[in-house]
Design a protein around this motif. Structure first.
Motif, PDB file in Angstrom:
ATOM      1  N   GLN A 114      62.568  41.642  49.926  1.00 47.71           N
ATOM      2  CA  GLN A 114      63.499  42.620  49.270  1.00 47.71           C
ATOM      3  C   GLN A 114      64.999  42.269  49.197  1.00 47.71           C
ATOM      4  O   GLN A 114      65.736  42.139  48.299  1.00 47.71           O
ATOM      5  CB  GLN A 114      63.363  43.986  49.730  1.00 47.71           C
ATOM      6  N   ARG A 115      65.408  41.674  50.344  1.00 47.33           N
ATOM      7  CA  ARG A 115      66.397  41.050  50.784  1.00 47.33           C
ATOM      8  C   ARG A 115      66.417  39.907  51.564  1.00 47.33           C
ATOM      9  O   ARG A 115      65.373  39.738  52.090  1.00 47.33           O
ATOM     10  CB  ARG A 115      67.513  42.430  51.513  1.00 47.33           C
ATOM     11  N   GLU A 116      67.362  39.538  52.187  1.00 47.16           N
ATOM     12  CA  GLU A 116      67.477  38.235  52.962  1.00 47.16           C
ATOM     13  C   GLU A 116      66.773  38.478  54.250  1.00 47.16           C
ATOM     14  O   GLU A 116      66.125  37.571  54.573  1.00 47.16           O
ATOM     15  CB  GLU A 116      68.904  37.739  53.207  1.00 47.16           C
ATOM     16  N   ILE A 117      66.829  39.655  54.684  1.00 50.83           N
ATOM     17  CA  ILE A 117      65.953  39.858  55.970  1.00 50.83           C
ATOM     18  C   ILE A 117      65.156  41.023  56.008  1.00 50.83           C
ATOM     19  O   ILE A 117      64.310  41.244  56.974  1.00 50.83           O
ATOM     20  CB  ILE A 117      67.162  40.210  57.231  1.00 50.83           C
ATOM     21  N   LYS A 118      64.678  41.483  54.622  1.00 43.85           N
ATOM     22  CA  LYS A 118      63.685  42.562  54.735  1.00 43.85           C
ATOM     23  C   LYS A 118      62.625  42.018  53.786  1.00 43.85           C
ATOM     24  O   LYS A 118      62.891  41.484  52.749  1.00 43.85           O
ATOM     25  CB  LYS A 118      64.272  43.701  53.933  1.00 43.85           C
ATOM     26  N   PHE A 119      61.354  42.183  54.539  1.00 39.01           N
ATOM     27  CA  PHE A 119      60.223  41.809  53.916  1.00 39.01           C
ATOM     28  C   PHE A 119      59.260  42.890  53.707  1.00 39.01           C
ATOM     29  O   PHE A 119      59.148  43.812  54.711  1.00 39.01           O
ATOM     30  CB  PHE A 119      59.381  40.741  54.718  1.00 39.01           C
ATOM     31  N   GLU A 120      58.464  42.967  52.506  1.00 35.21           N
ATOM     32  CA  GLU A 120      57.371  44.110  52.380  1.00 35.21           C
ATOM     33  C   GLU A 120      56.125  43.424  52.323  1.00 35.21           C
ATOM     34  O   GLU A 120      56.049  42.452  51.688  1.00 35.21           O
ATOM     35  CB  GLU A 120      57.817  44.976  51.228  1.00 35.21           C
ATOM     36  N   TYR A 121      54.927  44.023  52.919  1.00 38.44           N
ATOM     37  CA  TYR A 121      53.631  43.393  52.808  1.00 38.44           C
ATOM     38  C   TYR A 121      52.942  44.498  52.193  1.00 38.44           C
ATOM     39  O   TYR A 121      53.002  45.692  52.846  1.00 38.44           O
ATOM     40  CB  TYR A 121      53.253  42.916  54.109  1.00 38.44           C
ATOM     41  N   ILE A 122      52.009  44.086  51.306  1.00 41.42           N
ATOM     42  CA  ILE A 122      51.073  45.099  50.619  1.00 41.42           C
ATOM     43  C   ILE A 122      49.558  44.274  50.851  1.00 41.42           C
ATOM     44  O   ILE A 122      49.666  43.238  50.395  1.00 41.42           O
ATOM     45  CB  ILE A 122      51.566  45.513  49.289  1.00 41.42           C
ATOM     46  N   GLY A 123      48.799  45.109  51.223  1.00 40.39           N
ATOM     47  CA  GLY A 123      47.606  44.551  51.034  1.00 40.39           C
ATOM     48  C   GLY A 123      46.194  45.625  51.457  1.00 40.39           C
ATOM     49  O   GLY A 123      46.635  46.826  51.672  1.00 40.39           O
ATOM     50  N   ALA A 124      45.245  44.959  51.553  1.00 43.06           N
ATOM     51  CA  ALA A 124      43.937  46.054  52.191  1.00 43.06           C
ATOM     52  C   ALA A 124      43.076  44.982  53.161  1.00 43.06           C
ATOM     53  O   ALA A 124      43.059  43.803  52.600  1.00 43.06           O
ATOM     54  CB  ALA A 124      43.220  46.235  51.182  1.00 43.06           C
ATOM     55  N   ILE A 125      42.684  45.540  53.985  1.00 44.77           N
ATOM     56  CA  ILE A 125      41.412  44.814  55.071  1.00 44.77           C
ATOM     57  C   ILE A 125      40.174  45.757  55.154  1.00 44.77           C
ATOM     58  O   ILE A 125      40.499  47.118  54.899  1.00 44.77           O
ATOM     59  CB  ILE A 125      42.053  44.771  56.270  1.00 44.77           C
ATOM     60  N   GLU A 126      39.265  45.243  55.292  1.00 45.51           N
ATOM     61  CA  GLU A 126      37.816  46.220  55.351  1.00 45.51           C
ATOM     62  C   GLU A 126      37.230  45.883  56.888  1.00 45.51           C
ATOM     63  O   GLU A 126      37.346  44.965  57.424  1.00 45.51           O
ATOM     64  CB  GLU A 126      36.879  45.612  54.262  1.00 45.51           C
ATOM     65  N   PHE A 127      36.724  46.931  57.375  1.00 44.29           N
ATOM     66  CA  PHE A 127      36.204  47.304  58.561  1.00 44.29           C
ATOM     67  C   PHE A 127      34.702  47.712  58.537  1.00 44.29           C
ATOM     68  O   PHE A 127      34.785  48.671  57.659  1.00 44.29           O
ATOM     69  CB  PHE A 127      36.999  47.952  59.619  1.00 44.29           C
ATOM     70  N   GLN A 128      33.930  47.384  59.154  1.00 44.11           N
ATOM     71  CA  GLN A 128      32.636  47.784  59.029  1.00 44.11           C
ATOM     72  C   GLN A 128      32.413  48.833  60.303  1.00 44.11           C
ATOM     73  O   GLN A 128      32.799  48.492  61.394  1.00 44.11           O
ATOM     74  CB  GLN A 128      31.272  46.880  59.577  1.00 44.11           C
ATOM     75  N   GLN A 129      31.942  50.222  60.024  1.00 43.26           N
ATOM     76  CA  GLN A 129      31.918  51.232  61.177  1.00 43.26           C
ATOM     77  C   GLN A 129      30.343  51.400  61.223  1.00 43.26           C
ATOM     78  O   GLN A 129      29.802  51.554  60.113  1.00 43.26           O
ATOM     79  CB  GLN A 129      32.727  52.286  60.568  1.00 43.26           C
ATOM     80  N   LYS A 130      29.672  51.782  62.387  1.00 41.64           N
ATOM     81  CA  LYS A 130      28.500  52.034  62.398  1.00 41.64           C
ATOM     82  C   LYS A 130      28.017  53.295  61.808  1.00 41.64           C
ATOM     83  O   LYS A 130      26.912  53.197  61.346  1.00 41.64           O
ATOM     84  CB  LYS A 130      28.269  52.157  63.947  1.00 41.64           C
ATOM     85  N   ILE A 131      28.769  54.221  61.801  1.00 40.51           N
ATOM     86  CA  ILE A 131      28.436  55.561  60.968  1.00 40.51           C
ATOM     87  C   ILE A 131      28.631  55.577  59.506  1.00 40.51           C
ATOM     88  O   ILE A 131      27.802  56.389  58.778  1.00 40.51           O
ATOM     89  CB  ILE A 131      29.272  56.715  61.612  1.00 40.51           C
ATOM     90  N   PHE A 132      28.881  54.386  58.943  1.00 40.09           N
ATOM     91  CA  PHE A 132      29.065  54.479  57.343  1.00 40.09           C
ATOM     92  C   PHE A 132      28.137  53.408  57.054  1.00 40.09           C
ATOM     93  O   PHE A 132      27.914  52.410  57.424  1.00 40.09           O
ATOM     94  CB  PHE A 132      30.366  53.954  56.844  1.00 40.09           C
ATOM     95  N   ASP A 133      27.765  53.256  55.643  1.00 32.31           N
ATOM     96  CA  ASP A 133      26.671  52.180  55.234  1.00 32.31           C
ATOM     97  C   ASP A 133      27.462  51.092  54.707  1.00 32.31           C
ATOM     98  O   ASP A 133      26.968  49.953  54.605  1.00 32.31           O
ATOM     99  CB  ASP A 133      25.945  53.017  53.956  1.00 32.31           C
ATOM    100  N   ARG A 134      28.697  51.314  54.199  1.00 35.01           N
ATOM    101  CA  ARG A 134      29.382  50.195  53.652  1.00 35.01           C
ATOM    102  C   ARG A 134      30.899  50.403  54.557  1.00 35.01           C
ATOM    103  O   ARG A 134      31.326  51.315  55.046  1.00 35.01           O
ATOM    104  CB  ARG A 134      29.668  50.363  52.329  1.00 35.01           C
ATOM    105  N   PRO A 135      31.495  49.194  54.296  1.00 36.94           N
ATOM    106  CA  PRO A 135      32.698  48.960  54.972  1.00 36.94           C
ATOM    107  C   PRO A 135      33.736  50.000  54.644  1.00 36.94           C
ATOM    108  O   PRO A 135      33.945  50.260  53.349  1.00 36.94           O
ATOM    109  CB  PRO A 135      33.178  47.475  54.640  1.00 36.94           C
TER     110      PRO A 135
END
Length: 57
Positions: A24-45
């Motif tokens: 955004q500026r010389e010293i300011k960074f923005e990161y956007i994204g997504a990650i997935e985690f598997q949880q035992k109580i759910f069928d999918r991540p």
């Protein structure tokens, strides 16, 4: 996994490795994204979407 208990430094490392960076500026960074985690109580991540703002001082 509790997102609120995860250290900010951990989210910064995840964002740097898995996210899309935008300077955004010389010293300011923005990161956007997504990650997935598997949880035992759910069928999918579970998907966590993140938006991390980092300023280098």
């Amino acid at each position: 996994m509790s997102l609120r208990k995860t250290p900010k430094e951990t989210w910064l490392r995840i964002a740097e490795n898995k996210g899309t960076a935008c300077e955004q500026r010389e010293i300011k960074f923005e990161y956007i994204g997504a990650i997935e985690f598997q949880q035992k109580i759910f069928d999918r991540p579970l998907r966590y979407v993140f938006h991390v703002i980092h300023q280098d001082y």
